[in-house]
Design a protein around this motif. Structure first.
Motif, PDB file in Angstrom:
ATOM      1  N   GLY A  63       0.853  -1.175   0.000  1.00 52.54           N
ATOM      2  CA  GLY A  63       0.000   0.000   0.000  1.00 52.54           C
ATOM      3  C   GLY A  63       0.889   1.225   0.000  1.00 52.54           C
ATOM      4  O   GLY A  63       2.117   1.117   0.058  1.00 52.54           O
ATOM      5  N   PHE A  64       0.288   2.380  -0.056  1.00 53.75           N
ATOM      6  CA  PHE A  64       1.056   3.618  -0.017  1.00 53.75           C
ATOM      7  C   PHE A  64       0.248   4.680   0.695  1.00 53.75           C
ATOM      8  O   PHE A  64      -0.962   4.548   0.865  1.00 53.75           O
ATOM      9  CB  PHE A  64       1.459   4.075  -1.429  1.00 53.75           C
ATOM     10  CG  PHE A  64       0.287   4.237  -2.366  1.00 53.75           C
ATOM     11  CD1 PHE A  64      -0.398   5.435  -2.458  1.00 53.75           C
ATOM     12  CD2 PHE A  64      -0.107   3.183  -3.179  1.00 53.75           C
ATOM     13  CE1 PHE A  64      -1.475   5.576  -3.322  1.00 53.75           C
ATOM     14  CE2 PHE A  64      -1.177   3.317  -4.052  1.00 53.75           C
ATOM     15  CZ  PHE A  64      -1.857   4.520  -4.121  1.00 53.75           C
ATOM     16  N   GLN A  65       0.944   5.719   1.142  1.00 50.51           N
ATOM     17  CA  GLN A  65       0.271   6.787   1.860  1.00 50.51           C
ATOM     18  C   GLN A  65       0.033   7.979   0.948  1.00 50.51           C
ATOM     19  O   GLN A  65       0.885   8.333   0.140  1.00 50.51           O
ATOM     20  CB  GLN A  65       1.078   7.215   3.072  1.00 50.51           C
ATOM     21  CG  GLN A  65       1.006   6.206   4.194  1.00 50.51           C
ATOM     22  CD  GLN A  65       1.677   6.703   5.445  1.00 50.51           C
ATOM     23  OE1 GLN A  65       2.897   6.638   5.541  1.00 50.51           O
ATOM     24  NE2 GLN A  65       0.893   7.208   6.374  1.00 50.51           N
ATOM     25  N   VAL A  66      -1.147   8.570   1.111  1.00 50.55           N
ATOM     26  CA  VAL A  66      -1.482   9.842   0.475  1.00 50.55           C
ATOM     27  C   VAL A  66      -1.713  10.775   1.652  1.00 50.55           C
ATOM     28  O   VAL A  66      -2.701  10.636   2.369  1.00 50.55           O
ATOM     29  CB  VAL A  66      -2.745   9.721  -0.412  1.00 50.55           C
ATOM     30  CG1 VAL A  66      -3.095  11.075  -0.998  1.00 50.55           C
ATOM     31  CG2 VAL A  66      -2.549   8.681  -1.491  1.00 50.55           C
ATOM     32  N   GLY A  67      -0.746  11.662   1.877  1.00 46.92           N
ATOM     33  CA  GLY A  67      -0.784  12.446   3.111  1.00 46.92           C
ATOM     34  C   GLY A  67      -0.563  11.483   4.266  1.00 46.92           C
ATOM     35  O   GLY A  67       0.379  10.716   4.274  1.00 46.92           O
ATOM     36  N   ASN A  68      -1.487  11.487   5.236  1.00 50.11           N
ATOM     37  CA  ASN A  68      -1.345  10.559   6.356  1.00 50.11           C
ATOM     38  C   ASN A  68      -2.327   9.394   6.259  1.00 50.11           C
ATOM     39  O   ASN A  68      -2.534   8.670   7.217  1.00 50.11           O
ATOM     40  CB  ASN A  68      -1.516  11.295   7.697  1.00 50.11           C
ATOM     41  CG  ASN A  68      -2.908  11.860   7.868  1.00 50.11           C
ATOM     42  OD1 ASN A  68      -3.724  11.845   6.944  1.00 50.11           O
ATOM     43  ND2 ASN A  68      -3.199  12.366   9.041  1.00 50.11           N
ATOM     44  N   GLN A  69      -2.927   9.206   5.091  1.00 50.47           N
ATOM     45  CA  GLN A  69      -3.918   8.149   4.902  1.00 50.47           C
ATOM     46  C   GLN A  69      -3.364   7.052   3.997  1.00 50.47           C
ATOM     47  O   GLN A  69      -2.782   7.326   2.956  1.00 50.47           O
ATOM     48  CB  GLN A  69      -5.183   8.734   4.285  1.00 50.47           C
ATOM     49  CG  GLN A  69      -5.708   9.890   5.095  1.00 50.47           C
ATOM     50  CD  GLN A  69      -7.202   9.895   5.178  1.00 50.47           C
ATOM     51  OE1 GLN A  69      -7.871   9.149   4.499  1.00 50.47           O
ATOM     52  NE2 GLN A  69      -7.721  10.742   6.028  1.00 50.47           N
ATOM     53  N   TRP A  70      -3.571   5.807   4.416  1.00 50.44           N
ATOM     54  CA  TRP A  70      -3.121   4.670   3.622  1.00 50.44           C
ATOM     55  C   TRP A  70      -4.111   4.353   2.519  1.00 50.44           C
ATOM     56  O   TRP A  70      -5.318   4.451   2.714  1.00 50.44           O
ATOM     57  CB  TRP A  70      -2.959   3.434   4.507  1.00 50.44           C
ATOM     58  CG  TRP A  70      -1.705   3.446   5.315  1.00 50.44           C
ATOM     59  CD1 TRP A  70      -1.567   3.861   6.610  1.00 50.44           C
ATOM     60  CD2 TRP A  70      -0.410   3.051   4.881  1.00 50.44           C
ATOM     61  NE1 TRP A  70      -0.258   3.735   7.002  1.00 50.44           N
ATOM     62  CE2 TRP A  70       0.474   3.235   5.956  1.00 50.44           C
ATOM     63  CE3 TRP A  70       0.093   2.549   3.673  1.00 50.44           C
ATOM     64  CZ2 TRP A  70       1.837   2.933   5.878  1.00 50.44           C
ATOM     65  CZ3 TRP A  70       1.437   2.252   3.590  1.00 50.44           C
ATOM     66  CH2 TRP A  70       2.295   2.453   4.676  1.00 50.44           C
ATOM     67  N   ARG A  71      -3.582   3.933   1.380  1.00 52.93           N
ATOM     68  CA  ARG A  71      -4.378   3.443   0.256  1.00 52.93           C
ATOM     69  C   ARG A  71      -3.805   2.098  -0.162  1.00 52.93           C
ATOM     70  O   ARG A  71      -2.582   1.914  -0.212  1.00 52.93           O
ATOM     71  CB  ARG A  71      -4.319   4.410  -0.935  1.00 52.93           C
ATOM     72  CG  ARG A  71      -4.917   5.776  -0.641  1.00 52.93           C
ATOM     73  CD  ARG A  71      -6.423   5.686  -0.525  1.00 52.93           C
ATOM     74  NE  ARG A  71      -7.018   6.975  -0.273  1.00 52.93           N
ATOM     75  CZ  ARG A  71      -7.462   7.393   0.902  1.00 52.93           C
ATOM     76  NH1 ARG A  71      -7.359   6.617   1.959  1.00 52.93           N
ATOM     77  NH2 ARG A  71      -8.008   8.572   1.035  1.00 52.93           N
TER      78      ARG A  71
END
Length: 82
Positions: free
Chosen positions: A40-48
């Motif tokens: 997964g990866f983070q967009v800002g402080n949110q995981w996707r």
């Protein structure tokens, strides 16, 4: 009702959505993401988490892991429309 086509499915899911699919606490999922057991990866402080990764995990196939030294920006760009 027919199954959605690949183009209709979201390309990435939020941490809570994936936690709900697997019936686990979001923190458990987050720890596995940090440990690189799940891709997964983070967009800002949110995981996707990519839909493809969720499908792989559901099917029992190996996770879509990447080399920890690899630059994820190329992968992230393929999931996010700029």
């Amino acid at each position: 009702h027919s199954q959605p086509t690949l183009s209709e499915k979201p390309k990435v899911l939020a941490l809570q959505e994936v936690a709900d699919i697997f019936g686990v606490h979001p923190e458990t999922l987050r720890r596995n993401l940090i440990a690189k057991k799940i891709y997964g990866f983070q967009v800002g402080n949110q995981w996707r988490i990519p839909t493809e990764e969720v499908e792989r995990l559901l099917s029992g196939r190996p996770s879509l892991l990447v080399d920890p030294n690899h630059d994820d920006s190329i992968i992230v760009q393929s999931y996010i429309n700029f």
